[in-house]
Each structure stands twice: as C-alpha cells, then as structure tokens.
Write a protein that holds these residues in place. Structure first.
Motif, mmCIF file in Angstrom:
data_model
loop_
_atom_site.group_PDB
_atom_site.id
_atom_site.type_symbol
_atom_site.label_atom_id
_atom_site.label_comp_id
_atom_site.label_asym_id
_atom_site.label_seq_id
_atom_site.Cartn_x
_atom_site.Cartn_y
_atom_site.Cartn_z
ATOM 1 N N ARG A 11 20.444 5.102 12.436
ATOM 2 C CA ARG A 11 20.816 5.490 13.800
ATOM 3 C C ARG A 11 19.781 6.401 14.445
ATOM 4 O O ARG A 11 19.507 6.303 15.633
ATOM 5 N N MET B 257 -12.261 0.815 0.164
ATOM 6 C CA MET B 257 -12.202 1.836 1.205
ATOM 7 C C MET B 257 -10.838 1.761 1.907
ATOM 8 O O MET B 257 -10.175 2.775 2.123
ATOM 9 N N MET C 290 30.582 -1.464 12.600
ATOM 10 C CA MET C 290 30.204 -0.168 13.205
ATOM 11 C C MET C 290 28.956 -0.327 14.081
ATOM 12 O O MET C 290 28.021 -1.025 13.675
ATOM 13 N N ASN C 291 29.001 0.263 15.246
ATOM 14 C CA ASN C 291 27.843 0.171 16.144
ATOM 15 C C ASN C 291 26.770 1.153 15.684
ATOM 16 O O ASN C 291 26.956 2.361 15.697
ATOM 17 N N LEU C 292 25.657 0.587 15.226
ATOM 18 C CA LEU C 292 24.602 1.439 14.665
ATOM 19 C C LEU C 292 23.807 2.172 15.742
ATOM 20 O O LEU C 292 23.295 3.252 15.525
ATOM 21 N N TYR C 293 23.666 1.532 16.895
ATOM 22 C CA TYR C 293 22.883 2.152 17.961
ATOM 23 C C TYR C 293 23.767 2.530 19.141
ATOM 24 O O TYR C 293 24.479 1.688 19.675
ATOM 25 N N GLN D 232 21.906 6.498 24.321
ATOM 26 C CA GLN D 232 21.991 7.939 24.503
ATOM 27 C C GLN D 232 21.408 8.417 25.832
ATOM 28 O O GLN D 232 21.358 9.612 26.094
ATOM 29 N N ARG E 164 -12.376 18.689 -3.412
ATOM 30 C CA ARG E 164 -11.154 18.333 -4.159
ATOM 31 C C ARG E 164 -9.964 19.120 -3.633
ATOM 32 O O ARG E 164 -8.876 18.590 -3.458
ATOM 33 N N LEU E 165 -10.196 20.384 -3.377
ATOM 34 C CA LEU E 165 -9.116 21.249 -2.899
ATOM 35 C C LEU E 165 -8.671 20.840 -1.494
ATOM 36 O O LEU E 165 -7.481 20.709 -1.212
ATOM 37 N N LEU F 212 -6.445 17.824 -1.226
ATOM 38 C CA LEU F 212 -5.235 17.912 -2.062
ATOM 39 C C LEU F 212 -5.427 17.091 -3.334
ATOM 40 O O LEU F 212 -4.560 16.328 -3.749
ATOM 41 N N ASP F 213 -6.595 17.239 -3.915
ATOM 42 C CA ASP F 213 -6.945 16.592 -5.184
ATOM 43 C C ASP F 213 -7.013 15.068 -5.098
ATOM 44 O O ASP F 213 -6.921 14.393 -6.110
ATOM 45 N N ASP F 214 -7.151 14.537 -3.903
ATOM 46 C CA ASP F 214 -7.299 13.087 -3.765
ATOM 47 C C ASP F 214 -8.789 12.801 -3.593
ATOM 48 O O ASP F 214 -9.267 12.493 -2.495
ATOM 49 N N VAL G 291 -10.768 10.414 -4.603
ATOM 50 C CA VAL G 291 -11.240 9.051 -4.303
ATOM 51 C C VAL G 291 -11.279 8.822 -2.789
ATOM 52 O O VAL G 291 -12.301 8.387 -2.236
ATOM 53 N N SER G 292 -10.175 9.148 -2.118
ATOM 54 C CA SER G 292 -10.148 8.968 -0.652
ATOM 55 C C SER G 292 -11.149 9.899 0.011
ATOM 56 O O SER G 292 -11.817 9.506 0.979
ATOM 57 N N LYS H 16 -14.603 8.508 -0.173
ATOM 58 C CA LYS H 16 -14.801 7.356 0.705
ATOM 59 C C LYS H 16 -14.897 7.788 2.168
ATOM 60 O O LYS H 16 -15.727 7.279 2.922
ATOM 61 N N LEU H 17 -14.070 8.739 2.566
ATOM 62 C CA LEU H 17 -14.142 9.229 3.951
ATOM 63 C C LEU H 17 -15.458 9.962 4.202
ATOM 64 O O LEU H 17 -16.071 9.806 5.262
#
Lengths: 257, 242
Positions: free
Chosen positions: A19, A51, B1-4, B7, B56-57, B60-62, B64-65, B68-69
């Motif tokens: 919703r 990449m 039940m009406n989900l939407y 509003q 690395r810090l 957030l220790d990623d 590899v990404s 590449k960036l």
C-alpha cells in the motif's frame, strides 16, 4: 506464541509494504540502477560485464539496506503514533507474537527485494552466483530488520533509530578495514590513547556482526568458491538475529503501554 | 481488500494563486539557471593517489567495486567538464601511481594493465609509450599466467607503434619464460619465434623451436606438427639464403 496472530500481523506488514508503494519504489530504484549499470558498461573499454555486475551489485546492496531500514522504522513509528501498537497489545496477544509477526512480515518484503536483485544480476553474472549473492543480501536485510525494530523499541524516534542503524551498518561493513589500519599505523605509537582505542576497536569487533563477509561483490565478478562464505553468512545471521531479537523482546516486554 | 486507496483530491482544489506562483517560480528558476549559472571549465592535474586502506574504508570494504569505479574515473580523467586534456599532457608517472593503487585495492583486476597498453600507450609520444610498456612488463612478472594477454598487446605495441623490434622480442621472450600455465595459448608462448623470423634471426628461431619440441612442454600433437613444419620452412629459407 500464537501462530495465527503472528501470521495475521505479518500479513498486514506485507500489505503495508504494498500500500505504501514501497515495493514499487524498490522496483523503480532497481530499474534505474540497472540502467545506470548499462551506461557504465558502455564506458568500459574492457571487463564490461565485470564492471557492470560489480557496480550494480554494490549499489543494489546499499539501496536495499538503507530503504529497508528506513521502511521498517517509519512503518513502526506510524504504528506507534496511530496507537495501533497499543490497540493490538490491548488484546490477548503475546508480545513475542507481535514482534515475530512484524519481523516475518518485513522478512517477506526483504525476500521480494532479494528476488528483484537476483533478476537484475542474472543479466551480468552466472545464475548460481547471483542466487547466492541475493540469498546473502536477504540475510543482511534480516539483520537490518531486526536491528531497526530493536532501535525503534529503544529510542522511539525516526532520526535516532535511523542514525544508529546507519552507523551500525557502516561500522560492521568497514570494521575489518578499520582494524587493519589501526593494527599497522604509519608511525608506531605506544601511547595509552592509541592502545585504548585499539582495544576498543577489538571489543567493538566482537559485538558487531561480520557484515563485511556478506554479499561480496567479489562473488559476482571473480566467481570464487563461496561454500565457506555462505556457511559463515547463514551462521552469522542466525546468531545475530537471535541476539538482537532477544534484546528487542527484552525491551518490548518491559515497555509500559 | 482494496490495496490502493486514492489519497489525493483533484487539482481543482488547489488555489489558483498557488498554481500561478508554482509555474512562475519554475520559469524564474530556468531563467536564473540560463542567465547566471556559468560553468567555468578548469583544468585539474591528476592528484596524488590516496592509500589503499583509505579506499577500502571509503568504499565500506567493497574494494572490487571501488577499484572498478576508480579505473573508470582515471580513464575519463582526460575528459574533464568542459575541457579535454590530450593524453600527451597527462602526467604518466601519476597515472602509473593510480593504476598501482587500483591493483593494490583489487589484485585480480586486469583493467588497469589493459588500459595502460590499449589506451594510454596509444598516445603519439614514444617516451610515454615505452613507459606504459615497461609498466605492463613489470606487472606481468608478478602474475604471468593471469596477465599474459596484456603482454601480447605489448608485443604488438612495441613492434608496430614504437617500431622497436628488439623491445618486442624482449617482451615476447618474457612471455615464453614466465607464462607457462596451461591457460596461456601456444601462439602467445611462440610469439618470440615469429619476431625472430621477422628479424631474420633464423638460427635463434630454430633453437627456440627445437627447445620447445625437446622440452615436452607442447602436449598438443597439432602444435608439435605445426612447429615441426615451421622448423622445416626455416631450414629451407636458410638453404635458399646460402
């Protein structure tokens, strides 16, 4: 614990995600990130797929974690403000059923998010690796859900709860890098403050989960053997979700209505 | 039940004055941007790279990404907003420092080496071309079975762009000496022979082919046959030459 009540509370949490257009928002976010990864692939002169999978994976993970945390916190705050929390607990509902109902409901939303990320990653990485990566993301989201619930029961405030969840996540992801830096300073220092901070870091590392071992981009790019990693992910999730849930229930049972 | 549940009310409920101010402020914003926002193109020199632990810090220790960036950013550095810096004017020592950082952050990445030989070495400056070839050769020694492909490019670069056949021969020799893994194709291991033939060093080519056949490194029967034929051709060329 009343399982019927638990399922009903879980069902309403899932409906809330639908919703509130939370899942549609996640889907649109994933589509946008996927398009950005397509663009990045065009920029690369080599290793284009690697990449794309690396950047898509890391952005999907960050996006999922922060939106999931925020959704859990805002949804619970609304329930507190609308007095829905008091209304439910004024009936003969065990507080543990309420907590686990909420947790299960949000977990289903996390499962849907993980499935969406799996579908996106399948375009760039092998199916088995994408599946394992998405499963690890699901485990990461379970910890975030439990932590968000705990923070909200403790602080009752969106700002404080989300800040704590964010800080906790950043610290958990980078604790290994922080420890490596602190263990090998450029200028060796034997001062009391250095030793104190170093010991503090060791203590912090003991009590926070090893989230840096979860959902590694490496899995999508270099396709290593991840059997041990997945075992670590599952064990760490079980241990930490149990720990946080117990703390949250401890808080919840002590709460005055 | 009406989900939407709808509003929002119709736009007609919004006061006209608010709509008018909204449209007006939108156009004023566009006008402001076109009139007063001037992008001043500035050239920036390639900064000194940070430490790998910082990257690395920050990621957030990623790592590899992050690697590449960083590589994408480095590759696009010659195209700064509003300015296009020719590769010739880039500080190649600094570029090498950045590529070293990227390899330190993610030691499995191949991109920096391929960019060094396929992108940075394409510049019309022999000194810079040689610098990149030397860089790739040095890095190749660290992981020969993984980095042989960039060395094969380096052979081509040395022979056809720098036009230094002796340098190409040295690189090809390094491939033969170090890249002994099963994943390295025979054509890469045998590049030295073809360069020697081009140089007219038929005797040396014969010795290497003979050595390869004798050593038992070549398991593939077709490869052994091909090299045997090559040996015969060289011997015939030598006889004709005499």
């Amino acid at each position: 614990m009343n399982h019927n009540l638990l399922l009903t509370i879980a069902k309403y949490s899932i409906w809330e995600a639908i919703r509130d257009k939370f899942l549609i928002f996640i889907l649109l976010g994933f589509i946008t990130l996927f398009c950005i990864s397509l663009f990045i692939g065009e920029l690369a002169i080599t290793e284009g797929l690697q990449m794309q999978s690396a950047i898509l994976g890391s952005t999907l993970r960050l996006f999922s974690v922060f939106t999931m945390g925020l959704f859990v916190i805002t949804s619970m705050v609304r329930e507190f403000n609308d007095k829905g929390f008091e209304l439910i607990l004024s009936h003969p509902v065990p507080r543990s059923s309420y907590y686990f109902g909420k947790f299960c409901g949000f977990s289903v939303a996390a499962l849907i998010i993980s499935f969406m990320s799996f579908c996106c990653l399948c375009f760039y990485a092998p199916v088995n690796m994408s599946l394992l990566w998405s499963f690890s993301l699901f485990c990461e989201l379970l910890i975030i859900i439990a932590l968000s619930l705990l923070c909200l029961f403790s602080f009752n405030s969106i700002t404080i709860s989300f800040s704590v969840v964010t800080a906790f996540y950043i610290l958990s992801r980078s604790i290994e890098a922080i420890q490596l830096i602190s263990d090998s300073p450029i200028v060796a220092s034997g001062s009391f403050s250095y030793k104190f901070i170093n010991s503090m870091l060791d203590v912090i590392a003991y009590i926070i989960p090893d989230i840096y071992k979860f959902t590694q981009t490496d899995w999508l790019v270099y396709l290593p053997d991840v059997k041990t990693d997945i075992l670590i992910v599952v064990s760490q999730t079980l241990i930490y979700v149990s720990l946080i849930s117990c703390v949250a229930l401890f808080d919840l049972y002590r709460k005055e209505l | 039940m009406n989900l939407y549940v709808k509003q929002t009310r119709s736009i007609s409920f919004v006061p006209k004055s608010i709509l008018a101010v909204l449209i007006l402020s939108f156009f004023i914003q566009c006008f402001w941007h076109f009139t007063f926002t001037n992008f001043v193109a500035k050239r920036h020199a390639l900064p000194e790279p940070p430490k790998a632990s910082f990257i690395r810090l920050a990621s957030l220790d990623d790592s590899v990404s992050a690697a590449k960036l960083l590589m994408l950013w480095l590759q696009a550095f010659d195209n700064q907003p509003g300015v296009s810096i020719p590769l010739k004017e880039l500080n190649y020592d600094r570029v090498i420092q950045w590529m070293n950082l990227i390899l330190e952050v993610d030691n499995k990445i191949q991109y920096p080496l391929l960019a060094a030989i396929r992108f940075y070495a394409e510049v019309q400056d022999e000194e810079k071309q040689r610098k990149m070839i030397a860089y790739v050769s040095n890095k190749f020694i660290e992981k020969p079975n993984e980095r042989w492909a960039t060395m094969a490019h380096a052979v081509y670069m040395a022979k056809h762009r720098v036009k230094d056949v002796a340098l190409a021969l040295d690189i090809a020799k390094l491939i033969r000496q170090y890249a002994k893994g099963d994943n390295v194709p025979y054509w890469a291991k045998q590049m030295e022979i073809f360069i020697l033939e081009d140089m007219g060093e038929l005797e040396s080519a014969k010795i290497i082919i003979g050595g390869l056949l004798e050593s038992g490194e070549l398991q593939d029967a077709h490869q052994r046959k091909f090299l045997g034929q090559r040996l015969e051709e060289i011997e015939q060329r030598q006889k004709k030459g005499e």
